[in-house]
Write an enzyme that holds these catalytic residues in place. Sequence first.
Site, PDB file in Angstrom:
ATOM      1  N   TYR A 138       0.839  -1.206   0.000  1.00 38.39           N
ATOM      2  CA  TYR A 138       0.000   0.000   0.000  1.00 38.39           C
ATOM      3  C   TYR A 138       0.879   1.263   0.000  1.00 38.39           C
ATOM      4  CZ  TYR A 138      -4.694  -2.014   1.041  1.00 38.39           C
ATOM      5  OH  TYR A 138      -5.901  -2.647   0.989  1.00 38.39           O
ATOM      6  N   GLU A 253      -7.447  -4.893   8.657  1.00 38.54           N
ATOM      7  CA  GLU A 253      -6.092  -4.687   9.179  1.00 38.54           C
ATOM      8  C   GLU A 253      -6.182  -3.979  10.539  1.00 38.54           C
ATOM      9  OE1 GLU A 253      -3.477  -2.206   6.833  1.00 38.54           O
ATOM     10  OE2 GLU A 253      -1.750  -2.786   8.048  1.00 38.54           O
TER      11      GLU A 253
HETATM   12  C1  LIG Z   1       5.833  -1.483  11.755  1.00 37.14           C
HETATM   13  C2  LIG Z   1       5.210  -0.969  10.477  1.00 37.14           C
HETATM   14  C3  LIG Z   1       4.770  -1.870   9.514  1.00 37.14           C
HETATM   15  C4  LIG Z   1       4.203  -1.396   8.327  1.00 37.14           C
HETATM   16  N1  LIG Z   1       3.815  -2.310   7.381  1.00 37.14           N
HETATM   17  C5  LIG Z   1       3.308  -1.881   6.198  1.00 37.14           C
HETATM   18  C6  LIG Z   1       2.983  -2.813   5.162  1.00 37.14           C
HETATM   19  O1  LIG Z   1       3.138  -4.034   5.318  1.00 37.14           O
HETATM   20  N2  LIG Z   1       2.506  -2.341   3.995  1.00 37.14           N
HETATM   21  C7  LIG Z   1       2.306  -1.021   3.778  1.00 37.14           C
HETATM   22  O2  LIG Z   1       1.844  -0.670   2.694  1.00 37.14           O
HETATM   23  N3  LIG Z   1       2.617  -0.107   4.735  1.00 37.14           N
HETATM   24  C8  LIG Z   1       3.116  -0.497   5.927  1.00 37.14           C
HETATM   25  N4  LIG Z   1       3.455   0.412   6.903  1.00 37.14           N
HETATM   26  C9  LIG Z   1       3.335   1.850   6.599  1.00 37.14           C
HETATM   27  C10 LIG Z   1       2.232   2.564   7.366  1.00 37.14           C
HETATM   28  O3  LIG Z   1       0.973   2.226   6.874  1.00 37.14           O
HETATM   29  C11 LIG Z   1       2.519   4.076   7.213  1.00 37.14           C
HETATM   30  O4  LIG Z   1       3.750   4.330   7.869  1.00 37.14           O
HETATM   31  C12 LIG Z   1       1.431   4.920   7.820  1.00 37.14           C
HETATM   32  O5  LIG Z   1       0.249   4.835   7.077  1.00 37.14           O
HETATM   33  C13 LIG Z   1       1.855   6.398   7.920  1.00 37.14           C
HETATM   34  O6  LIG Z   1       2.315   6.888   6.721  1.00 37.14           O
HETATM   35  P1  LIG Z   1       3.730   7.650   6.618  1.00 37.14           P
HETATM   36  O7  LIG Z   1       4.767   6.797   7.278  1.00 37.14           O
HETATM   37  O8  LIG Z   1       3.939   8.043   5.203  1.00 37.14           O
HETATM   38  O9  LIG Z   1       3.577   8.943   7.540  1.00 37.14           O
HETATM   39  P2  LIG Z   1       2.898  10.325   7.117  1.00 37.14           P
HETATM   40  O10 LIG Z   1       1.590  10.071   6.458  1.00 37.14           O
HETATM   41  O11 LIG Z   1       3.911  11.139   6.381  1.00 37.14           O
HETATM   42  O12 LIG Z   1       2.629  10.971   8.549  1.00 37.14           O
HETATM   43  C14 LIG Z   1       3.662  11.616   9.307  1.00 37.14           C
HETATM   44  C15 LIG Z   1       3.027  12.183  10.572  1.00 37.14           C
HETATM   45  O13 LIG Z   1       2.026  13.148  10.228  1.00 37.14           O
HETATM   46  C16 LIG Z   1       0.773  12.827  10.827  1.00 37.14           C
HETATM   47  N5  LIG Z   1      -0.320  13.156   9.898  1.00 37.14           N
HETATM   48  C17 LIG Z   1      -0.356  12.933   8.571  1.00 37.14           C
HETATM   49  N6  LIG Z   1      -1.532  13.366   8.061  1.00 37.14           N
HETATM   50  C18 LIG Z   1      -2.252  13.860   9.089  1.00 37.14           C
HETATM   51  C19 LIG Z   1      -3.548  14.444   9.220  1.00 37.14           C
HETATM   52  N7  LIG Z   1      -4.348  14.575   8.157  1.00 37.14           N
HETATM   53  N8  LIG Z   1      -3.960  14.811  10.453  1.00 37.14           N
HETATM   54  C20 LIG Z   1      -3.171  14.659  11.554  1.00 37.14           C
HETATM   55  N9  LIG Z   1      -1.912  14.121  11.494  1.00 37.14           N
HETATM   56  C21 LIG Z   1      -1.473  13.720  10.288  1.00 37.14           C
HETATM   57  C22 LIG Z   1       0.834  11.308  11.036  1.00 37.14           C
HETATM   58  O14 LIG Z   1      -0.035  10.925  12.087  1.00 37.14           O
HETATM   59  C23 LIG Z   1       2.301  11.109  11.400  1.00 37.14           C
HETATM   60  O15 LIG Z   1       2.502  11.377  12.758  1.00 37.14           O
HETATM   61  C24 LIG Z   1       4.039  -0.009   8.104  1.00 37.14           C
HETATM   62  C25 LIG Z   1       4.476   0.898   9.085  1.00 37.14           C
HETATM   63  C26 LIG Z   1       5.054   0.424  10.252  1.00 37.14           C
HETATM   64  C27 LIG Z   1       5.502   1.416  11.279  1.00 37.14           C
END
Ligand SMILES: Cc1cc2nc3c(=O)[nH]c(=O)nc-3n(C[C@H](O)[C@H](O)[C@H](O)COP(=O)(O)OP(=O)(O)OC[C@H]3O[C@@H](n4cnc5c(N)ncnc54)[C@H](O)[C@@H]3O)c2cc1C
Length: 397
Positions: A138, A253
């Site tokens: 994703y 999930e």
């Molecule tokens: C252990 C682990 C396993 C994972 N496994 C998978 C996997 O198997 N497959 C996969 O596809 N992904 C996976 N992920 C990814 C995970 O889904 C994303 O890290 C998550 O959705 C956040 O996206 P980002 O890291 O791009 O952070 P960002 O979206 O860049 O967010 C950064 C910060 O900004 C805040 N933020 C962003 N938008 C808003 C808003 N609108 N309002 C308030 N706060 C906001 C967030 O809460 C966060 O604190 C995994 C992540 C982890 C940590």
Amino acid sequence: MAAADTMTLESFRSETRAWLEANCPQEMRRPFLSEEDACWAGRKWVFRSQAQRDWLERMAERGWTAPEWPQEYGGGALSREQAKILRQEMARLGCRPPLSSFGIWMLGPALLKYGSEEQRREHLLPITHGEIRWCQGYSEPNAGSDLASLQTRAEDRGDHFLVNGQKIWTSYADEADWIFCLVRTDVASKHTGISFLVFDMQTPGVSTKPITLISGKSPFCETFFDNVRVPKSGLVGVLNQGWDVAKYLLTHEREMLGALGEDASAQRVGQFACRNLGIGNGVLADPLLRSQIATLDVDAISFKAAMERAGDLTKARQANPALSSVLKYYGAELNKRRYELLMAAGGSDALEWHGERSRDGAMARAWLRSKGNSIEGGTSEIQLNIIAKRILALPNS
Ligand SMILES: Cc1cc2nc3c(=O)[nH]c(=O)nc-3n(C[C@H](O)[C@H](O)[C@H](O)COP(=O)(O)OP(=O)(O)OC[C@H]3O[C@@H](n4cnc5c(N)ncnc54)[C@H](O)[C@@H]3O)c2cc1C
């Protein structure tokens, strides 16, 4: 519930109890001490012991790796009440889950709802038997919380799609056999230009690069697609309407991640604290920690009840779709609290990073891993936004 139903359930309970006692190897009745104890199975899996293999095979044979799925797809066709009894009896005996599987927790429910009959027949049985291990493609470098911004392209080339792009944080991509993946099939529209594809990770053009986590482990990867040919049969649901499949899968999930909180049993924390910090007057000597553990216990019991209620509401089709965000948010926070308390109870010894005594710092590594609970599957902030909008109906600020 009618008396006859209660009797049937009681006989189901005694049969289940007897079967588990006869079939669950002693070694599989010990609690997980670290992530390494889980059985993910799949083509590349090396069983840790004969007992782990036997336990998976026996449970899969009975359909109990996916107890509520239909029998023709390898499930156990249990009712919700029977599945609950199975969980209770497994907990009573301390049985480990026979299989940890993104196929069971996430893809399976999506295929049951959106997949074609052919896709169900091809994928569900190998999932329930642990033959194929799945990963989730994703997130992308610029599409996490704002997932619909994803840029991985799938071009229609007649009998196949040509996929190019990059995913990130793909859990266990280097160990998985197949991937379920969101791709852009139309650039004109953000949400209605996304499709849901499944394909083999051995397809030429797929490569992975592990990323090391704060725990020192590498549970996820960057995943690259370079001119990957995916047969059209890999499209799940309707072209350009993969967002619906994606959202449905995300609710599963989030429920799976929320269930981490169910495991927040304070019993283990209490026992561990008593062993480490000592007992005075029959109770844990440290009063502050005692009170924190008691609070965790009460919250974990309440959360378990909330999970049961959510399950009943879902079955009765009365659940708010955003309920999974409540469970995900609270379950993740509970699990993080549990690890904080385990670390507090362990004192400086709990920080040991290497060595036999600590199983190479299993607890410290698990504590650090738990930090990711409020990020994976959608961050806590995003869950709170969803709860504010869809459950509390608060106005946009
Ligand atoms: C252990 C682990 C396993 C994972 N496994 C998978 C996997 O198997 N497959 C996969 O596809 N992904 C996976 N992920 C990814 C995970 O889904 C994303 O890290 C998550 O959705 C956040 O996206 P980002 O890291 O791009 O952070 P960002 O979206 O860049 O967010 C950064 C910060 O900004 C805040 N933020 C962003 N938008 C808003 C808003 N609108 N309002 C308030 N706060 C906001 C967030 O809460 C966060 O604190 C995994 C992540 C982890 C940590």
